[in-house]
Design a protein around this motif. Structure first.
Motif, PDB file in Angstrom:
ATOM      1  N   SER A 113       0.841  -1.199   0.000  1.00  0.00           N
ATOM      2  CA  SER A 113       0.000   0.000   0.000  1.00  0.00           C
ATOM      3  C   SER A 113       0.872   1.244   0.000  1.00  0.00           C
ATOM      4  CB  SER A 113      -0.909   0.008   1.236  1.00  0.00           C
ATOM      5  OG  SER A 113      -0.150   0.247   2.405  1.00  0.00           O
ATOM      6  N   ASP A 114       0.227   2.397  -0.153  1.00  0.00           N
ATOM      7  CA  ASP A 114       0.926   3.665  -0.020  1.00  0.00           C
ATOM      8  C   ASP A 114       1.342   3.874   1.430  1.00  0.00           C
ATOM      9  OD1 ASP A 114       0.350   4.075  -2.671  1.00  0.00           O
ATOM     10  OD2 ASP A 114      -1.380   5.359  -2.302  1.00  0.00           O
ATOM     11  N   ILE A 115       2.229   4.853   1.639  1.00  0.00           N
ATOM     12  CA  ILE A 115       2.663   5.201   3.006  1.00  0.00           C
ATOM     13  C   ILE A 115       1.948   6.478   3.422  1.00  0.00           C
ATOM     14  CG2 ILE A 115       4.631   5.844   4.454  1.00  0.00           C
ATOM     15  CD1 ILE A 115       6.388   4.240   2.486  1.00  0.00           C
ATOM     16  N   LEU A 116       1.320   6.448   4.585  1.00  0.00           N
ATOM     17  CA  LEU A 116       0.612   7.612   5.102  1.00  0.00           C
ATOM     18  C   LEU A 116       1.603   8.579   5.745  1.00  0.00           C
ATOM     19  CD1 LEU A 116      -1.980   9.139   6.013  1.00  0.00           C
ATOM     20  CD2 LEU A 116      -2.001   7.676   8.035  1.00  0.00           C
ATOM     21  N   ILE A 117       1.486   9.851   5.395  1.00  0.00           N
ATOM     22  CA  ILE A 117       2.258  10.913   6.052  1.00  0.00           C
ATOM     23  C   ILE A 117       1.241  11.770   6.798  1.00  0.00           C
ATOM     24  CG2 ILE A 117       3.913  12.797   5.751  1.00  0.00           C
ATOM     25  CD1 ILE A 117       4.988  10.123   4.789  1.00  0.00           C
ATOM     26  N   HIS A 118       1.249  11.708   8.122  1.00  0.00           N
ATOM     27  CA  HIS A 118       0.204  12.346   8.919  1.00  0.00           C
ATOM     28  C   HIS A 118       0.723  13.656   9.516  1.00  0.00           C
ATOM     29  CE1 HIS A 118      -2.726  12.938  12.214  1.00  0.00           C
ATOM     30  NE2 HIS A 118      -3.546  12.317  11.388  1.00  0.00           N
ATOM     31  N   GLY A 119       0.133  14.763   9.073  1.00  0.00           N
ATOM     32  CA  GLY A 119       0.486  16.075   9.618  1.00  0.00           C
ATOM     33  C   GLY A 119       1.596  16.759   8.856  1.00  0.00           C
ATOM     34  N   MET A 120       1.665  18.093   9.020  1.00  0.00           N
ATOM     35  CA  MET A 120       2.643  18.903   8.298  1.00  0.00           C
ATOM     36  C   MET A 120       4.067  18.676   8.785  1.00  0.00           C
ATOM     37  SD  MET A 120       1.052  20.539   5.932  1.00  0.00           S
ATOM     38  CE  MET A 120       2.176  21.837   5.446  1.00  0.00           C
ATOM     39  N   LYS A 121       4.236  18.400  10.075  1.00  0.00           N
ATOM     40  CA  LYS A 121       5.589  18.164  10.605  1.00  0.00           C
ATOM     41  C   LYS A 121       6.227  16.966   9.912  1.00  0.00           C
ATOM     42  CE  LYS A 121       6.406  21.110  14.122  1.00  0.00           C
ATOM     43  NZ  LYS A 121       7.623  21.931  14.214  1.00  0.00           N
ATOM     44  N   ALA A 122       5.447  15.883   9.793  1.00  0.00           N
ATOM     45  CA  ALA A 122       5.975  14.670   9.162  1.00  0.00           C
ATOM     46  C   ALA A 122       6.224  14.884   7.674  1.00  0.00           C
ATOM     47  CB  ALA A 122       5.009  13.508   9.368  1.00  0.00           C
ATOM     48  N   ARG A 123       5.486  15.828   7.061  1.00  0.00           N
ATOM     49  CA  ARG A 123       5.661  16.111   5.639  1.00  0.00           C
ATOM     50  C   ARG A 123       6.954  16.880   5.392  1.00  0.00           C
ATOM     51  NH1 ARG A 123       0.352  18.578   3.122  1.00  0.00           N
ATOM     52  NH2 ARG A 123      -0.504  17.071   4.595  1.00  0.00           N
ATOM     53  N   ASN A 124       7.423  17.616   6.381  1.00  0.00           N
ATOM     54  CA  ASN A 124       8.747  18.241   6.384  1.00  0.00           C
ATOM     55  C   ASN A 124       9.047  19.055   5.117  1.00  0.00           C
ATOM     56  OD1 ASN A 124      11.271  19.032   7.134  1.00  0.00           O
ATOM     57  ND2 ASN A 124      12.198  16.983   7.113  1.00  0.00           N
ATOM     58  N   ARG A 125       8.152  20.042   4.831  1.00  0.00           N
ATOM     59  CA  ARG A 125       8.375  21.007   3.749  1.00  0.00           C
ATOM     60  C   ARG A 125       8.269  20.417   2.339  1.00  0.00           C
ATOM     61  NH1 ARG A 125      14.016  22.910   4.741  1.00  0.00           N
ATOM     62  NH2 ARG A 125      14.213  20.999   5.963  1.00  0.00           N
ATOM     63  N   SER A 126       7.787  19.198   2.224  1.00  0.00           N
ATOM     64  CA  SER A 126       7.561  18.653   0.881  1.00  0.00           C
ATOM     65  C   SER A 126       6.183  19.102   0.395  1.00  0.00           C
ATOM     66  CB  SER A 126       7.660  17.126   0.879  1.00  0.00           C
ATOM     67  OG  SER A 126       6.793  16.562   1.838  1.00  0.00           O
ATOM     68  N   ILE A 127       6.050  19.229  -0.903  1.00  0.00           N
ATOM     69  CA  ILE A 127       4.832  19.749  -1.533  1.00  0.00           C
ATOM     70  C   ILE A 127       4.280  18.675  -2.465  1.00  0.00           C
ATOM     71  CG2 ILE A 127       4.030  21.463  -3.246  1.00  0.00           C
ATOM     72  CD1 ILE A 127       5.813  23.501  -1.911  1.00  0.00           C
ATOM     73  N   HIS A 128       2.981  18.692  -2.650  1.00  0.00           N
ATOM     74  CA  HIS A 128       2.318  17.721  -3.518  1.00  0.00           C
ATOM     75  C   HIS A 128       3.077  17.561  -4.845  1.00  0.00           C
ATOM     76  CE1 HIS A 128      -0.963  15.571  -5.500  1.00  0.00           C
ATOM     77  NE2 HIS A 128      -0.771  16.378  -6.532  1.00  0.00           N
ATOM     78  N   GLY A 129       3.403  16.310  -5.191  1.00  0.00           N
ATOM     79  CA  GLY A 129       4.112  16.026  -6.437  1.00  0.00           C
ATOM     80  C   GLY A 129       5.613  15.881  -6.282  1.00  0.00           C
ATOM     81  N   ASP A 130       6.165  16.260  -5.107  1.00  0.00           N
ATOM     82  CA  ASP A 130       7.613  16.106  -4.885  1.00  0.00           C
ATOM     83  C   ASP A 130       7.994  14.622  -4.838  1.00  0.00           C
ATOM     84  OD1 ASP A 130       7.939  18.814  -4.726  1.00  0.00           O
ATOM     85  OD2 ASP A 130       8.294  18.906  -2.576  1.00  0.00           O
ATOM     86  N   VAL A 131       9.192  14.312  -5.334  1.00  0.00           N
ATOM     87  CA  VAL A 131       9.758  12.968  -5.132  1.00  0.00           C
ATOM     88  C   VAL A 131      10.493  13.003  -3.794  1.00  0.00           C
ATOM     89  CG1 VAL A 131      11.307  11.203  -6.021  1.00  0.00           C
ATOM     90  CG2 VAL A 131       9.984  12.603  -7.618  1.00  0.00           C
ATOM     91  N   VAL A 132       9.976  12.264  -2.828  1.00  0.00           N
ATOM     92  CA  VAL A 132      10.475  12.357  -1.456  1.00  0.00           C
ATOM     93  C   VAL A 132      11.095  11.037  -1.010  1.00  0.00           C
ATOM     94  CG1 VAL A 132       8.780  14.112  -0.807  1.00  0.00           C
ATOM     95  CG2 VAL A 132       8.221  11.696  -0.492  1.00  0.00           C
ATOM     96  N   VAL A 133      11.863  11.124   0.085  1.00  0.00           N
ATOM     97  CA  VAL A 133      12.435   9.948   0.727  1.00  0.00           C
ATOM     98  C   VAL A 133      11.817   9.855   2.114  1.00  0.00           C
ATOM     99  CG1 VAL A 133      14.537   8.815   1.504  1.00  0.00           C
ATOM    100  CG2 VAL A 133      14.568  10.185  -0.586  1.00  0.00           C
ATOM    101  N   VAL A 134      11.308   8.672   2.449  1.00  0.00           N
ATOM    102  CA  VAL A 134      10.518   8.485   3.670  1.00  0.00           C
ATOM    103  C   VAL A 134      11.170   7.446   4.568  1.00  0.00           C
ATOM    104  CG1 VAL A 134       8.267   7.714   4.539  1.00  0.00           C
ATOM    105  CG2 VAL A 134       8.390   9.084   2.463  1.00  0.00           C
ATOM    106  N   GLU A 135      11.088   7.719   5.863  1.00  0.00           N
ATOM    107  CA  GLU A 135      11.488   6.736   6.878  1.00  0.00           C
ATOM    108  C   GLU A 135      10.214   6.245   7.568  1.00  0.00           C
ATOM    109  OE1 GLU A 135      14.818   6.434  10.355  1.00  0.00           O
ATOM    110  OE2 GLU A 135      13.545   8.219  10.374  1.00  0.00           O
ATOM    111  N   LEU A 136      10.036   4.929   7.617  1.00  0.00           N
ATOM    112  CA  LEU A 136       8.850   4.368   8.267  1.00  0.00           C
ATOM    113  C   LEU A 136       8.929   4.556   9.780  1.00  0.00           C
ATOM    114  CD1 LEU A 136       8.107   0.980   6.443  1.00  0.00           C
ATOM    115  CD2 LEU A 136       6.745   3.061   6.391  1.00  0.00           C
TER     116      LEU A 136
END
Length: 996
Positions: free
Chosen positions: A217-240
């Motif tokens: 499934s997709d990975i949920l990013i909950h809240g702006m803090k966890a989004r860490n300045r990324s914007i819709h459409g950005d290619v991001v790197v995520v830590e579970l």
């Protein structure tokens, strides 16, 4: 002029001005933009370099022996980049024998001081000085430059004043890449939920992460803090996050983020949840925003020059810009661009670019849709128009003797005709069928030979490649090619000679099996330009329609009868052949999917009488099957000749979990939907018919459509042959060949087909074909533009729907009350489809005050204290007084339609259930079929209202003539290609989900 890396980064939109020509971009500067500013900015730079109108050039200074400079010990990357660009500028100046003065533009004050007087004839100055000295009259560039400089100064001051950090710092690139490789981090694209933009975003896995992570499934990013300045459409790197911190997505309908808490709806099962630790590619682009009102400006604090503007797109955070024009611009849609987002700032920083138009004004709202989808509608240039052939009364276009010798001439031997929507100007395709001397049949599909008029890498070819498609909005279209081609010389109009590319099959006279096939360039003269309804009437034996066909009007009775019999036989035979072709595809699992398309019927007083679901005619299927057959055979041909560089179209099988809602909904009516393959899905949908309610099958097919993946163009060298399959059409190979006037993909395919024919004849291939790598990149661009075309078409349709209903009284206006069908259950409401208007939307059963819906003995609804209880296929509302009402899937309810106005965003249709009983109108009225209209009357009425308002303000302008002169574009028919594209353009209902 040679800009350094910082100038290219910060002032790219000024460098795009058409007045600034002949810029030399160094490889060092371009690579810096690629690595630091993200994909969109880098693509803008690449497009600037490709655009021949700008005469710019890329110089690979790091691969030139005398220009390359190694980085010195302790030297910062920025200093080395500036020094490298200056060194290359010096070499180039000497290479030109010191005769050509060169200006290097930089924002590095130390570099200006150090290099400014080092080489005579090479000037090193700031960008602001460059504009002042060389372009003093370029007012727009000066204003934009001032805006960018002011924004930068504000950021620098803020950085000096800030102490605390709002967000964690992003990890270095090398750490991110190592983490992705080891599996510690996961790469993906950030998708923000527009219904909960402040709370919910999801990362869709990408690349190796998709296969190696083990996540389904997709990975949920909950809240702006966890989004860490990324914007819709950005290619991001995520830590579970640890499993005990995983959260679930909210299942409630939601109008805004603050509503979640008031609703108190439980989230779904916990899903993988993470936080963003870095951004690989920024998706920053131009954003349309609205300035705050006067009261909001005052509430933002002491420094009114720093303004928070609200993007039109809900998924983008507010942007802080510096301006002294906030009050003057508060009634306008404005374009801004993001410059940076520091870890010390709650919001990103940006700068003002330009004004689009007044909020609520039709042209301003259309311009907003175009900008939001990155659609450019600049006029065709003089250089492009100079390449166009001439066809005037004084100098008519003619078939050349050379082409007559090289092409197969079908003008006297074949009955060729077209079947298109009423009013269609760009006729891409024509058909023919005849009996051969051996008794077999010959079927021909003849497509406009656009490539004859559009040579590879010509100015018009580069422009068509950039546009990639014709953009159809609700009231207009923006053509991929100039009208001299799209509506004239490439349009296969009746009674005129035209060049075509034909696919001709010999078929067995009884079984219709294909015996042989021929591909080649032809000359045709279409005998009839039929519209769908006329062809259907002839097919049904209703010959009274002949009076509406211009080609029959001036014939004597004997000739008329003979030609009519010939045409009726051809349409009937084509339909028989199409039925056979369709049956073969059906046997392999071809899907018949549902798309919502409606037409509007108004009375004499321009009041809406009805919106009727457009019923497909059999002749639609006939034409579509012939086009699909041609696309399939051309796909096989070009793949056989060029197995590693052919442009095909794939439609991957959908993920099974996407069908879960479809299966559950079908159970509510005791239907079983088998989704194991396209064949079982097609059979299940055919069997899922409720004889008492035909809407049920339409909704189930619509849900199947929503579960589908997008069909995409690809290069055959980029994936294995088993991945070529087209799931929806049940074909092993498929491409687009039949619409070169409005799709660039078809132009590429035509060139491939011509090259394949030359290869078979052992002739030299004239056109340089794309390599696999270049073709793969082109396919990505075309896929992106197709998505933009779909979204802009949908948004413009919604705009007209809202403008039509906006000034109506929902309490008393009869048209605002309609029958609706519940097609999905949520924890605080239902999703409703309104067949009469083709509208889907959310209807809330609990309001913002916590009251729930109640229906009394007269079935009328009202709000009372109580609670909701959701079940699998129903939802029950119970008041504190013990009254209860239950809504089931596929229940018919009475709905009130109104418009929810928004100053900052697009207006939206609002649905309210006012009775738990169906809206009582005669069934014959709901499903009445009548002749299709030439143009959406809804669009006509809204456009008329807008024009009347403009006249009242004494703004008298001829809109159509102005558009034609300004853009060399035409206002076209309303969405007339949607029906034929529903199957093979997207196989996706883009009417989005409602905060699932």
């Amino acid at each position: 002029m040679i800009p350094d890396w910082k100038v290219v980064q910060d002032y790219l939109e000024i460098l795009e001005f058409p007045e600034l020509k002949g810029i030399i971009f160094m490889q060092t500067a371009c690579q810096t933009v690629q690595h630091q500013k993200g994909r969109r900015q880098y693509n803008k730079l690449r497009n600037l370099l490709k655009d021949a109108r700008h005469d710019c050039i890329l110089f690979a200074n790091e691969f030139q022996q005398h220009c390359y400079l190694p980085r010195e010990r302790g030297e910062s990357m920025e200093k080395w980049q500036t020094r490298s660009i200056y060194n290359a500028a010096v070499w180039y100046f000497h290479h030109c024998q010191d005769r050509m003065p060169i200006v290097m533009v930089t924002e590095d004050k130390e570099a200006i001081q150090q290099y400014g007087s080092e080489t005579e004839g090479l000037f090193v100055i700031s960008f602001k000085n460059y504009l002042d000295n060389f372009w003093p009259d370029l007012k727009a560039a000066h204003e934009l430059c001032d805006s960018i400089l002011q924004s930068r100064r504000e950021r620098e001051n803020e950085s000096q004043e800030s102490h605390g950090k709002e967000y964690a710092e992003h990890l270095p690139l090398e750490v991110l890449e190592a983490g992705i490789k080891s599996g510690r981090y996961i790469q993906g694209i950030l998708n923000v939920n527009k219904h909960r933009a402040q709370i919910e975003a999801f990362v869709r896995l990408q690349g190796a992460s998709c296969k190696d992570s083990g996540l389904v499934s997709d990975i949920l990013i909950h809240g702006m803090k966890a989004r860490n300045r990324s914007i819709h459409g950005d290619v991001v790197v995520v830590e579970l996050l640890p499993r005990n911190e995983w959260k679930g997505r909210t299942a409630a309908l939601c109008e805004n983020d603050s509503e979640d808490k008031a609703l108190g709806d439980p989230p779904s099962e916990p899903m993988p949840t993470g936080r963003v630790v870095g951004i690989l590619q920024k998706n920053w682009r131009d954003y349309v925003v609205t300035f705050p009102s006067k009261e909001e400006v005052q509430s933002q604090g002491k420094n009114a020059q720093k303004i928070l503007v609200t993007p039109w797109d809900y998924r983008i955070p507010k942007i802080r810009i510096s301006t002294q024009q906030a009050e003057a611009l508060q009634d306008f849609r404005v374009v801004v661009r993001i410059d940076s987002w520091e870890s010390t700032s709650v919001y990103p920083n940006g700068h003002f670019v330009r004004v689009l138009g007044r909020i609520g004004d039709l042209e301003g709202e259309i311009a907003t849709i175009l900008v939001e989808n990155s659609i450019s509608v600049v006029p065709f240039s003089e250089a492009q128009m100079c390449e166009m052939p001439v066809n005037t009364p004084g100098n008519p276009w003619k078939v050349s003797p050379e082409e007559e010798r090289e092409r197969k001439d079908l003008r006297e031997t074949h009955l060729v005709f077209s079947i298109d929507p009423k009013g269609c100007e760009d006729v891409d395709d024509t058909l023919s069928v005849r009996t051969l001397t051996n008794g077999n049949l010959e079927l021909g599909v003849h497509i406009a030979d656009v490539t004859h008029f559009v040579p590879p890498n010509s100015y018009i070819d580069i422009e068509a490649r950039t546009r990639a498609t014709t953009y159809y909005l609700a009231d207009r279209r923006y053509d991929m090619l100039p009208s001299i081609l799209s509506a004239d010389l490439c349009s296969l109009l009746g009674g005129v000679d035209r060049y075509a590319v034909s696919v001709i099959w010999e078929l067995d006279k009884t079984s219709y099996e294909i015996k042989k096939v021929w591909y080649g360039r032809t000359i045709i003269r279409s005998a009839y330009k039929l519209f769908y309804e006329a062809a259907q009437e002839l097919l049904d034996g209703n010959f009274h329609i002949v009076d509406d066909i211009p080609e029959f009007r001036d014939l004597d009775e004997k000739s008329r009868q003979a030609k009519l019999e010939e045409l009726v036989w051809a349409i009937g035979k084509l339909t028989d052949i199409a039925r056979h072709i369709r049956a073969k595809r059906d046997h392999c699992g071809a899907l018949e999917l549902e798309g919502v398309e409606i037409r509007v019927q108004l009375d004499e007083k321009k009041n809406i009488h009805d919106l009727i679901p457009k019923q497909p005619l059999e002749v639609h299927e006939t034409v579509a099957e012939c086009m699909i057959l041609a696309n399939h055979w051309v796909a096989k041909k070009i793949w056989e000749s060029f197995p590693h560089q052919a442009l095909l179209r794939q439609h991957p099988p959908p993920h099974q979990e996407f069908f879960s809602e479809l299966r559950e909904c079908a159970k509510a009516k005791a239907f079983f939907i088998d989704t194991r393959s396209n064949k079982t899905l097609a059979d299940s949908l055919d069997n899922a018919n409720d004889p008492n309610d035909p809407i049920v099958n339409r909704l189930l097919r619509s849900m199947a459509t929503q579960a589908m993946s997008n069909a995409l163009y690809f290069s055959t060298g980029s994936c294995a042959e088993e991945e070529f399959h087209h799931y929806g059409l049940a074909l092993d190979k498929y491409t687009h060949f039949t619409s070169p006037i409005r799709r660039y993909s078809d132009i590429v395919v035509h060139r491939l087909l011509m090259a394949a024919i030359s290869k078979d004849k052992k002739m030299e291939i004239k056109d340089n074909l794309f390599s696999n790598k270049d073709l793969e990149e082109l396919c990505r661009h075309i896929n992106n533009r197709n998505r933009a075309a779909q979204h802009s078409q949908k948004q413009s349709t919604e705009l007209f729907q809202c403008m039509y209903f906006k000034d109506k009284d929902p309490e008393n206006e009869e048209r605002c009350i309609s029958d609706g069908v519940i097609y999905s259950i949520r924890t605080n409401g239902v999703l409703v489809f309104i067949p009469r208007f083709g509208i889907k939307g959310a209807a809330y059963l609990r309001n913002k005050d916590g009251l729930v819906i109640s229906c009394g003995s007269d079935s009328r609804s009202e709000w009372k204290p109580g609670s909701l209880q959701r079940f699998q296929n129903k939802i029950t509302s119970t008041t504190t007084g013990g009254e209860s009402v239950t809504f089931h899937l596929f229940d018919h309810v009475t709905v009130r339609i109104s418009v929810q106005a928004s100053r900052c965003h697009s207006d939206t249709i609002r649905l309210e259930i006012i009775s738990n009983k169906p809206y009582m109108i005669p069934d014959t009225e709901l499903f009445h079929q009548s002749s299709l209209l030439l143009k959406s009357d809804l669009v006509k009425e809204v456009t008329r209202s807008v024009e009347e308002a403009q006249l009242a303000q004494e703004v008298k302008v001829n809109v159509i003539q102005e558009d034609y002169q300004k853009y060399c574009q035409t206002k076209g028919r309303s969405l007339y290609t949607l029906l034929e594209e529903i199957r093979d353009l997207a196989l996706l209902d883009v009417s989005n989900s409602y905060g699932m």
